[in-house]
Each structure stands twice: as C-alpha cells, then as structure tokens.
Design an enzyme around this catalytic site. Structure first.
Site, PDB file in Angstrom:
ATOM      1  N   ASP A 207       0.873  -1.184   0.000  1.00  0.00           N
ATOM      2  CA  ASP A 207       0.000   0.000   0.000  1.00  0.00           C
ATOM      3  C   ASP A 207       0.907   1.230   0.000  1.00  0.00           C
ATOM      4  OD1 ASP A 207      -3.232   0.367   1.225  1.00  0.00           O
ATOM      5  OD2 ASP A 207      -1.934   2.118   0.922  1.00  0.00           O
TER       6      ASP A 207
ATOM      7  N   TYR B  70     -13.686   6.070 -13.964  1.00  0.00           N
ATOM      8  CA  TYR B  70     -13.408   5.094 -12.906  1.00  0.00           C
ATOM      9  C   TYR B  70     -13.938   3.716 -13.305  1.00  0.00           C
ATOM     10  CZ  TYR B  70     -14.267   2.447  -8.651  1.00  0.00           C
ATOM     11  OH  TYR B  70     -14.345   1.441  -7.731  1.00  0.00           O
TER      12      TYR B  70
END
Ligand code: UDP
Length: 327
Positions: free
Chosen positions: A31, A141
């Site tokens: 991450d 998106y």
C-alpha cells in the site's frame, strides 16, 4: 495459502486482510498509504509501503515471495473525481493493474481477485442488476475497472491465470470499533451522516431529491465490508473450478433519506440535512442481484439490514472520532 493484498491499508482492503488472517492465510500487504492507514493493517500481516506504478518493486515482491493469490484493491475509486480528472483514473488505475498482472503472469501467481464496481453499469436497464446487464461504465473510474476485467478475461482464456471479479455496490459498516472507514476528504454518504450525528459537521447535503425513486432521493445497495470480505474468501476458494464474475450487494435498496432517518434512530441524534443539487454522474438507483454468488458459492450477507450496518459504523465513529489519526 499466501495472499498478496494490494491496497490492504484501505477501507475494504484492511477488512479483507483482517478476514484472511482470521482464516489463517499468510498475508503480505502493499500500500502506498495515499489513502490507506498503516494502523489499519492487521499486525500479523507483512506490510510493504510502496506503489504499484513501480514495476520493479512489484516484480521483486512477486518474484521473491511465495504467493498463491493476489487480491487487488489498490485503486483510485471516486466516480466524481474521475469525471473531473479522467487521466488520473485511466492512467493510474490501469497502469497499476497492468504492472500487477504482468508480474503475476511472469512469476506464475495464477489466482487473481479483482475488486470491481457497480459503476460498470452506468445507467442500468434492469434493477436489480445481474451479471447479464450490459456493461457500459458510467465514468472513467468504471471504465478503468472494465479494462482490467477484460485483461483478466484474456489471461484466463489463454490459460495464464484464473480470476474472480467482484463488482460491489456500496461498501459500508465497520469490521470492529477499531477497524472502520476513514477517508480524507470524506465523500461517502454513511460516514458523512455519522459525522453530522457526532457534531463534527454541522449539516449535510442531500444531492438531489428529484430522482425517479419513491422519495426522490437516490437509492443504493449497502453491503457490509465483513460480508464483502467473506465473499472474497469464497470466490478465492472456488477458483480451482474456474474463473468467475459476481455482482455483490445486499439485494435491497435504501434511499439517501432512509439512510439519514435510520441513522437518526441508531444514533439518537439530530442529523441536519438540506437538499442541494444532484451530484454529476449519480444514477437514480443501483441495486445488485446477488443471486448468482448466493447460488454458486452459498454466500449470503450476515449484516443484511441498514440498522446493523449503521450500528457497526457508529461504534467505530464513536470510538475514533478522528479516524486513525488519534490527535
Ligand atoms: N450522497 C448525498 N450526500 C452526501 C454524500 C452522498 O446525498 O454528502 C448521496 C450520493 O449522491 C449517492 C449516495 O448518497 O446517491 C451514495 O453516495 P456515496 O458517495 O456514498 O457512494 P456511491 O453511490 O457514489 O458509490
């Protein structure tokens, strides 16, 4: 089983990591902490801070670790932001997915779960939305997720890996009072409603009340993150029997007004709400048919009421009014 979870410090990814650890998986998280929180990562998972755009890093991780499966959550994920800055999504989301799939194929990690979205369906023709609905993304998106879904289709077709894509509707709720939703800035309905209940915000805005729905406000399908995580475990375990695509929601729609009213009951607080203009890109109604995953994998949501979802989110918000930032 060793699972590699990208975006494992984010809201849904951290819930997934928690559930994998509970199921005794070994877990490695990658991450970049652009949206996630280090404190959200389960202590039993190995954490690597890094970015999927760094192809060399991704390649090193997949070469050096003995991974059995990839769960790809790391993503830009706001419809509205993608309408304003399409290249951020069409470049970044796609490039991250490409790098990951490239390394997966090169190093033989042949189980891949993709976190996908209801935004694939733009303005759907049939509600509830099943897997036969025409895919016609409502935003850059959604398009970025469609591109990744299509790539996985071909990698499966050519026998490089097996995949499951899970298109979720509105993820909500908290895993526990210590593991919940914390975005900056916050744009999602339920955390905003609860922040008003807490007095962190004075009031909220309802984005439009002139939709073709029973009370004029948008209708959404809220599914608990814990139930989402369970669905991923089942999908992963079913991959040996072939790749699969599922829509994932509770199957019931609740309007923005119903969410606010139920939050008033759950919290016992006044929640001041004013009607404002609609938000660009918001379809009137998004409700999933989860019939396929229920039937094929025996999944069903444990948290199937709005009260249960809101109560768990409220416990997190009350214990962590500043989210993971304890100040
Ligand atoms: N919404 C709203 N006020 C807010 C935030 C959201 O009325 O402050 C509405 C939004 O227009 C949508 C629904 O709540 O109809 C759910 O929005 P959210 O951003 O939580 O999730 P999305 O459906 O966009 O994935």
């Amino acid at each position: 089983m060793h699972a590699f979870v990208t975006g494992g410090a984010g809201y849904i990814g951290s819930a997934m990591v928690h559930t994998l650890v509970q199921h005794e998986y070994e877990v490695t998280v990658l991450d970049n902490l652009s949206q996630g929180h280090r404190a959200a990562v389960h202590p039993d998972a190995t954490f690597i801070e890094g970015d999927l755009r760094d192809r060399d890093l991704v390649d090193t991780v997949l070469r050096e670790r003995d991974l059995d499966a990839i769960m790809h959550f790391a993503s830009k994920s706001l419809v509205g932001e993608s309408m304003e800055d399409p290249m951020l999504y069409l470049d970044q989301n796609v490039r991250c997915g490409v790098n990951l799939m490239h390394s997966a194929v090169e190093h033989g990690v042949d189980r891949f779960i993709l976190s996908s979205t209801a935004n694939l369906f733009g303005t759907p023709e049939e509600i509830p939305i099943d897997e036969d609905e025409r895919v016609d993304p409502g935003s850059p998106y959604g398009e970025s997720k469609r591109i990744l879904e299509r790539m996985l289709h071909w990698l499966d077709e050519l026998d490089r890996l097996r995949f499951a894509t899970l298109r979720y509707f509105n993820a909500a709720g908290a895993v526990s009072p210590d593991l919940g939703e914390d975005h900056d800035p916050e744009t999602h309905l339920i955390p905003i409603v609860l922040e008003v209940a807490q007095g962190i915000r004075e009031k909220m805005e309802i984005y439009g009340n002139d939709y073709d729905t029973p009370d004029g406000t948008c209708v959404r399908d809220f599914v608990h993150v814990k139930d989402l995580a369970q669905a991923h475990i089942r999908a992963l375990e079913a991959l040996d029997n072939g790749s699969r695509v599922y829509n994932l929601g509770n199957g019931d729609g609740y309007s923005v007004r119903e969410v606010i009213d139920t939050a008033r009951d759950v919290t016992g607080c006044e929640i001041s709400a004013e009607v404002g203009p609609p938000r660009p890109g918001d379809p009137a109604t998004l409700v999933a048919s989860s019939a396929k995953i229920r039937e094929e994998l025996g999944w069903s949501p444990e948290y199937d009421t709005l009260e249960a979802i809101l109560s768990s989110a409220w416990a997190w918000h009350q214990k962590h009014p500043n989210g993971y930032d304890e100040v």
